[in-house]
Design a protein around this motif. Structure first.
Motif, PDB file in Angstrom:
ATOM      1  N   LEU A   4       0.849  -1.190   0.000  1.00 30.04           N
ATOM      2  CA  LEU A   4       0.000   0.000   0.000  1.00 30.04           C
ATOM      3  C   LEU A   4       0.882   1.236   0.000  1.00 30.04           C
ATOM      4  CD1 LEU A   4      -2.482  -1.161   2.779  1.00 30.04           C
ATOM      5  CD2 LEU A   4      -2.887  -1.179   0.315  1.00 30.04           C
ATOM      6  N   VAL A   5       0.570   2.155  -0.883  1.00 25.84           N
ATOM      7  CA  VAL A   5       1.346   3.387  -0.963  1.00 25.84           C
ATOM      8  C   VAL A   5       0.399   4.572  -0.888  1.00 25.84           C
ATOM      9  CG1 VAL A   5       2.949   4.766  -2.326  1.00 25.84           C
ATOM     10  CG2 VAL A   5       3.127   2.263  -2.348  1.00 25.84           C
ATOM     11  N   GLU A   6       0.532   5.367   0.172  1.00 18.45           N
ATOM     12  CA  GLU A   6      -0.276   6.571   0.330  1.00 18.45           C
ATOM     13  C   GLU A   6       0.445   7.770  -0.277  1.00 18.45           C
ATOM     14  OE1 GLU A   6      -0.713   4.482   4.506  1.00 18.45           O
ATOM     15  OE2 GLU A   6       0.905   4.905   3.098  1.00 18.45           O
ATOM     16  N   SER A   7      -0.322   8.729  -0.693  1.00 19.76           N
ATOM     17  CA  SER A   7       0.228   9.988  -1.192  1.00 19.76           C
ATOM     18  C   SER A   7      -0.818  11.083  -1.026  1.00 19.76           C
ATOM     19  CB  SER A   7       0.631   9.865  -2.669  1.00 19.76           C
ATOM     20  OG  SER A   7      -0.495   9.537  -3.459  1.00 19.76           O
ATOM     21  N   GLY A   8      -0.374  12.315  -1.180  1.00 26.10           N
ATOM     22  CA  GLY A   8      -1.299  13.438  -1.142  1.00 26.10           C
ATOM     23  C   GLY A   8      -1.280  14.262   0.123  1.00 26.10           C
ATOM     24  N   GLY A   9      -0.515  13.824   1.116  1.00 23.79           N
ATOM     25  CA  GLY A   9      -0.449  14.610   2.341  1.00 23.79           C
ATOM     26  C   GLY A   9       0.339  15.892   2.135  1.00 23.79           C
ATOM     27  N   GLY A  10       0.331  16.737   3.148  1.00 21.71           N
ATOM     28  CA  GLY A  10       1.077  17.983   3.060  1.00 21.71           C
ATOM     29  C   GLY A  10       0.626  18.980   4.100  1.00 21.71           C
ATOM     30  N   LEU A  11       1.045  20.211   3.909  1.00 24.68           N
ATOM     31  CA  LEU A  11       0.711  21.314   4.811  1.00 24.68           C
ATOM     32  C   LEU A  11      -0.390  22.152   4.174  1.00 24.68           C
ATOM     33  CD1 LEU A  11       1.304  23.123   7.287  1.00 24.68           C
ATOM     34  CD2 LEU A  11       3.072  24.238   5.889  1.00 24.68           C
ATOM     35  N   VAL A  12      -1.428  22.419   4.930  1.00 21.75           N
ATOM     36  CA  VAL A  12      -2.549  23.201   4.420  1.00 21.75           C
ATOM     37  C   VAL A  12      -3.062  24.102   5.530  1.00 21.75           C
ATOM     38  CG1 VAL A  12      -4.249  21.424   5.003  1.00 21.75           C
ATOM     39  CG2 VAL A  12      -4.729  23.033   3.140  1.00 21.75           C
ATOM     40  N   GLN A  13      -3.617  25.218   5.159  1.00 22.65           N
ATOM     41  CA  GLN A  13      -4.206  26.116   6.156  1.00 22.65           C
ATOM     42  C   GLN A  13      -5.582  25.615   6.573  1.00 22.65           C
ATOM     43  OE1 GLN A  13      -4.142  30.078   4.457  1.00 22.65           O
ATOM     44  NE2 GLN A  13      -2.192  30.518   5.461  1.00 22.65           N
ATOM     45  N   ALA A  14      -5.979  25.996   7.762  1.00 18.92           N
ATOM     46  CA  ALA A  14      -7.312  25.644   8.239  1.00 18.92           C
ATOM     47  C   ALA A  14      -8.360  26.114   7.242  1.00 18.92           C
ATOM     48  CB  ALA A  14      -7.556  26.260   9.610  1.00 18.92           C
ATOM     49  N   GLY A  15      -9.336  25.247   6.999  1.00 20.88           N
ATOM     50  CA  GLY A  15     -10.367  25.543   6.020  1.00 20.88           C
ATOM     51  C   GLY A  15     -10.058  25.023   4.635  1.00 20.88           C
TER      52      GLY A  15
END
Length: 123
Positions: A4-15
Motif C-alpha cells: 500500500l502506498v499513500e500519497s497526497g499529504g502535506g501542509l494546508v491552512q485551516a479551512g
C-alpha cells in the motif's frame, strides 16, 4: 503480500482541502476492504473511513461526516480520501490499510498497512 502506498499529504491552512490516495498492489484478497486511519502524536490510531470493495459500501467516522469522503477507483485498486474544511485537530499521519472481508472500524482487524502520509493543518 499486499503493498500500500499513500500519497497526497502535506501542509494546508485551516479551512483548506487535501485529497489522499492509497494504491494497492500485490496479492490483493478476492474479497477485501480498505480503510483510512489517522494517528496524532500521543494519541491512539483513529478510524477515519473505509470501503468494502465488493459492494462499494462506505463508512465514515461520525465526527468527520460532512467533511471527509472516501471513494475508490476499481480499475486501479486505489482508494481516495477527500478532506474538506480541514481543522488543526486533523493534523496526523494518515494510514491506509487492507483486510479480508467487509470494512471494519477497528485498526486491529486490518492486515496490511501503508507507511502513512503526514497531514498538517495550520491555524
Amino acid at each position: 503480500q499486499v503493498q500500500l502506498v499513500e500519497s497526497g499529504g502535506g501542509l494546508v491552512q485551516a479551512g483548506g482541502s487535501l485529497r489522499l490516495s492509497c494504491a494497492a498492489s500485490g496479492r490483493i484478497f478476492s474479497n477485501y476492504a480498505m480503510g483510512w486511519f489517522r494517528q496524532a502524536p500521543g494519541k491512539e490510531r483513529e478510524f477515519v473511513a473505509a470501503i468494502s470493495w465488493s459492494s462499494g459500501a462506505t463508512y465514515r467516522a461520525d465526527s468527520m461526516k460532512g467533511r471527509f469522503t472516501a471513494s475508490r477507483d476499481n480499475a486501479k485498486n486505489t482508494m481516495f480520501l477527500q478532506m474538506n474544511s480541514l481543522k488543526p485537530e486533523d493534523t496526523a499521519i494518515y494510514y491506509c490499510a487492507v483486510k479480508r472481508g467487509i470494512a471494519d472500524t477497528s485498526a486491529t482487524m486490518y492486515t496490511y498497512w501503508g507507511q502513512g502520509t503526514q497531514v498538517t493543518v495550520s491555524s
